[in-house]
Motif scaffolding. Structure first.
Motif, short mmCIF file in Angstrom:
data_model
loop_
_atom_site.label_atom_id
_atom_site.label_comp_id
_atom_site.label_asym_id
_atom_site.label_seq_id
_atom_site.Cartn_x
_atom_site.Cartn_y
_atom_site.Cartn_z
N GLU A 1 1.69 -88.77 -6.99
CA GLU A 1 2.64 -88.86 -8.10
C GLU A 1 4.01 -89.31 -7.59
N ARG A 2 4.43 -88.78 -6.44
CA ARG A 2 5.73 -89.16 -5.89
C ARG A 2 5.73 -90.64 -5.50
N PHE A 3 4.68 -91.09 -4.84
CA PHE A 3 4.63 -92.49 -4.40
C PHE A 3 4.60 -93.43 -5.60
N VAL A 4 3.81 -93.11 -6.61
CA VAL A 4 3.73 -93.94 -7.82
C VAL A 4 5.09 -94.02 -8.50
N ALA A 5 5.76 -92.86 -8.63
CA ALA A 5 7.07 -92.84 -9.28
C ALA A 5 8.08 -93.67 -8.49
N SER A 6 8.05 -93.54 -7.17
CA SER A 6 8.97 -94.31 -6.32
C SER A 6 8.69 -95.80 -6.42
N ALA A 7 7.40 -96.16 -6.38
CA ALA A 7 7.02 -97.57 -6.44
C ALA A 7 7.39 -98.19 -7.78
N ASN A 8 7.15 -97.45 -8.87
CA ASN A 8 7.46 -97.98 -10.20
C ASN A 8 8.95 -98.21 -10.40
N GLY A 9 9.76 -97.44 -9.68
CA GLY A 9 11.20 -97.61 -9.82
C GLY A 9 11.81 -98.48 -8.73
N SER A 10 10.96 -99.13 -7.96
CA SER A 10 11.44 -99.89 -6.80
C SER A 10 11.30 -101.40 -7.02
N THR A 11 12.41 -102.11 -6.87
CA THR A 11 12.33 -103.57 -6.92
C THR A 11 11.62 -104.10 -5.68
N ASP A 12 11.68 -103.35 -4.58
CA ASP A 12 11.01 -103.79 -3.36
C ASP A 12 9.49 -103.80 -3.54
N TYR A 13 8.95 -102.76 -4.20
CA TYR A 13 7.50 -102.71 -4.39
C TYR A 13 7.03 -103.85 -5.29
N SER A 14 7.71 -104.04 -6.42
CA SER A 14 7.31 -105.11 -7.33
C SER A 14 7.45 -106.47 -6.66
N ALA A 15 8.50 -106.64 -5.86
CA ALA A 15 8.69 -107.91 -5.15
C ALA A 15 7.58 -108.13 -4.13
N LEU A 16 7.20 -107.06 -3.42
CA LEU A 16 6.15 -107.18 -2.41
C LEU A 16 4.84 -107.60 -3.05
N ILE A 17 4.47 -106.97 -4.14
CA ILE A 17 3.21 -107.30 -4.82
C ILE A 17 3.24 -108.74 -5.31
N ARG A 18 4.36 -109.15 -5.89
CA ARG A 18 4.46 -110.53 -6.39
C ARG A 18 4.39 -111.54 -5.25
N LEU A 19 5.07 -111.26 -4.15
CA LEU A 19 5.06 -112.18 -3.02
C LEU A 19 3.66 -112.34 -2.44
N ILE A 20 2.98 -111.21 -2.27
CA ILE A 20 1.63 -111.26 -1.70
C ILE A 20 0.67 -111.96 -2.67
N THR A 21 0.81 -111.68 -3.95
CA THR A 21 -0.07 -112.30 -4.95
C THR A 21 0.18 -113.80 -5.05
N MET A 22 1.46 -114.17 -5.10
CA MET A 22 1.81 -115.58 -5.30
C MET A 22 1.61 -116.41 -4.03
N GLU A 23 1.88 -115.82 -2.87
CA GLU A 23 1.95 -116.61 -1.65
C GLU A 23 0.90 -116.25 -0.61
N ALA A 24 -0.20 -115.63 -1.03
CA ALA A 24 -1.25 -115.25 -0.08
C ALA A 24 -1.73 -116.45 0.73
N ALA A 25 -1.83 -117.61 0.07
CA ALA A 25 -2.32 -118.81 0.76
C ALA A 25 -1.36 -119.28 1.84
N ASN A 26 -0.09 -118.89 1.76
CA ASN A 26 0.90 -119.31 2.74
C ASN A 26 1.16 -118.26 3.81
N LEU A 27 0.40 -117.17 3.77
CA LEU A 27 0.54 -116.11 4.76
C LEU A 27 -0.72 -116.03 5.61
N PRO A 28 -0.59 -115.89 6.93
CA PRO A 28 -1.77 -115.80 7.79
C PRO A 28 -2.64 -114.60 7.41
#
Length: 219
Positions: free
Chosen positions: A101-128
């Motif tokens: 519950e703590r991790f989910v709450a922290s992640a939902n309120g974190s721009t870093d978590y949302s950015a990380l997910i978007r970067l990995i989703t969008m740019e997986a082909a450009n990452l080794p």
């Protein structure tokens, strides 16, 4: 060169790196990796193109640096939740629920978590592939270590702590993150239900053998 001057140079170098990473992350998220040029990153960061190349070599290394920097904040969130809820506790089930519950709450309120997910989703082909695998392992490492210790202490039966960690994540917070977003109260209720039932399913599979055998005889 005196100490004061050395410190100024090092601070300036650190400041430039922060500006470059911030600029690159903003551009990669808004325009995508392929459409973002090193010139644009340099202009937004207020540094020369040469400086970007001197620090990061090429655009792919810059993307890797951005993902590493962003993932570091997420790893800190996980470690903080581990320290708070999985270090000392009276009830393992409740501790695991509170951790999730703590991790989910922290992640939902974190721009870093949302950015990380978007970067990995969008740019997986450009990452080794090896980089993504290492990132995945780093995300699970803290939980894995605790589960291995729980196994040694008899709190869990985990012949394969790595597999147990993946099962735990899939049953709890990853399942929460994969659910469609709903209104506040409904979302909170659904999150609590998923985490609670996920932890209980995990403990039925990985709890101490004596407990699992007792549960099995009840059905």
């Amino acid at each position: 060169m005196d100490t004061t001057e050395t410190k100024k140079i090092r601070k300036g170098s650190s400041d430039k790196r922060v500006k470059i990473i911030t600029a690159a992350r903003d551009l990669f998220l808004s325009d995508g990796f392929d459409r973002s040029s090193v010139d644009a990153v340099a202009a937004r960061a207020g540094v020369s193109k040469r400086t970007v190349y001197d620090y990061y070599g090429d655009k792919q290394n810059l993307l890797i640096a951005v993902v590493e920097e962003t993932s570091g904040a997420v790893l800190d969130m996980i470690q903080q939740a581990i320290s708070e809820y999985l270090s000392e506790f009276d009830d393992l089930e409740q501790a695991l629920i509170l951790f999730c519950e703590r991790f989910v709450a922290s992640a939902n309120g974190s721009t870093d978590y949302s950015a990380l997910i978007r970067l990995i989703t969008m740019e997986a082909a450009n990452l080794p592939v090896s980089f993504l695998e290492n990132l995945d392992n780093a995300t699970e490492e803290g939980i894995l270590r605790r589960f291995a210790e729980f196994g040694q202490n008899g709190l869990l039966h985990v012949p394969d702590p790595e597999l147990a960690t993946k099962h735990f994540a899939a049953l709890t917070f990853l399942l929460v993150f994969n659910q469609p977003k709903q209104s506040g109260a409904i979302q909170n209720e659904q999150t609590k239900r998923i985490i609670t039932e996920g932890v209980r399913a995990f403990l039925r599979a990985y709890g101490p053998q004596t407990i699992r055998h007792e549960n099995e005889t009840m059905y």
